[in-house]
Design an enzyme around this catalytic site. Sequence first.
Site, mmCIF file in Angstrom:
data_model
loop_
_atom_site.group_PDB
_atom_site.id
_atom_site.type_symbol
_atom_site.label_atom_id
_atom_site.label_comp_id
_atom_site.label_asym_id
_atom_site.label_seq_id
_atom_site.Cartn_x
_atom_site.Cartn_y
_atom_site.Cartn_z
ATOM 1 N N ASP A 95 -2.515 -3.518 9.036
ATOM 2 C CA ASP A 95 -2.705 -2.369 9.928
ATOM 3 C C ASP A 95 -4.192 -2.150 10.220
ATOM 4 O OD1 ASP A 95 -3.731 -1.109 7.630
ATOM 5 O OD2 ASP A 95 -2.111 0.342 7.483
ATOM 6 N N ALA A 96 -4.458 -1.287 11.199
ATOM 7 C CA ALA A 96 -5.840 -1.019 11.624
ATOM 8 C C ALA A 96 -6.673 -0.433 10.494
ATOM 9 C CB ALA A 96 -5.838 -0.078 12.829
ATOM 10 N N ASN A 97 -6.097 0.448 9.695
ATOM 11 C CA ASN A 97 -6.831 1.085 8.604
ATOM 12 C C ASN A 97 -7.294 0.058 7.573
ATOM 13 O OD1 ASN A 97 -7.757 3.443 7.068
ATOM 14 N ND2 ASN A 97 -6.097 2.910 5.677
ATOM 15 N N THR A 98 -6.379 -0.804 7.150
ATOM 16 C CA THR A 98 -6.739 -1.788 6.125
ATOM 17 C C THR A 98 -7.659 -2.865 6.692
ATOM 18 O OG1 THR A 98 -4.614 -1.321 5.057
ATOM 19 C CG2 THR A 98 -5.802 -3.280 4.321
ATOM 20 N N HIS A 116 -5.629 -6.302 -10.320
ATOM 21 C CA HIS A 116 -6.114 -6.906 -9.071
ATOM 22 C C HIS A 116 -6.798 -8.253 -9.321
ATOM 23 C CE1 HIS A 116 -9.692 -4.331 -10.040
ATOM 24 N NE2 HIS A 116 -10.362 -5.378 -9.588
ATOM 25 N N CYS A 146 6.973 2.555 19.069
ATOM 26 C CA CYS A 146 6.656 3.854 19.664
ATOM 27 C C CYS A 146 7.070 3.929 21.129
ATOM 28 C CB CYS A 146 5.157 4.129 19.533
ATOM 29 S SG CYS A 146 4.146 2.951 20.444
ATOM 30 N N ASN A 179 -0.627 -0.337 17.093
ATOM 31 C CA ASN A 179 -0.387 0.105 18.459
ATOM 32 C C ASN A 179 -1.382 -0.574 19.401
ATOM 33 O OD1 ASN A 179 -1.278 2.235 20.702
ATOM 34 N ND2 ASN A 179 0.896 2.509 20.252
ATOM 35 N N THR A 234 0.860 -1.178 0.000
ATOM 36 C CA THR A 234 0.000 0.000 0.000
ATOM 37 C C THR A 234 0.902 1.234 0.000
ATOM 38 O OG1 THR A 234 -0.109 0.158 2.413
ATOM 39 C CG2 THR A 234 -1.832 -1.181 1.316
#
Length: 184
Positions: free
Chosen positions: A91-94, A75, A160, A127, A37
């Site tokens: 990740d959280a977004n995907t 795709h 982090c 996170n 991405t």
Amino acid sequence: MEKKILLCCTGSVATIKAEELIEKFENQGFNIKVVLTNAAKHFCNAEVIQAKKVDVYTDENEWEMWKDRGDPVLHIDLGKWADILVIAPLDANTLAKISQGLCDNLLTCIIRAWDTSKPLFFCPAMNTRMYLHPLTASQILQLESWGYKQIPCISKTLMCGDTGIGAMAPVDVIVNDVVVSLSN
């Protein structure tokens, strides 16, 4: 028969493990192609991976081949090529996009068009605060309800500096889970 893996990486710092994942999967005899991405490109250099003779695809490649009706659609072609899809890290977004059926980039379009009779593994990585949000558990359950296989994250000190659950599973665990699942 050589198995073909489509390794998809998203915008988690765990994408720094992409090269190690590729190497370990290749050592197991897999043929690999990679999808990054735009956010994943912050943590991984596509040129370094391509130098190792691994094809890398990004959103910019999505419509390069298509000019008119009947032309290839990336795709769809990548989904047909792959025997296995591994999202590491997810990740959280995907995760949110996939769980809701959104398909606004190459990776999410591949997943939306994925043949669910073929294995799809996902490795959450985010996170601790994001992982512990109530939405995350329900989104993971949604993916599992479609037959997608989770390779759970672990607790450790994150990049982090926070300590807690949310780190991507170790590379050896991911590779082993995929290999064992395919042998069953």
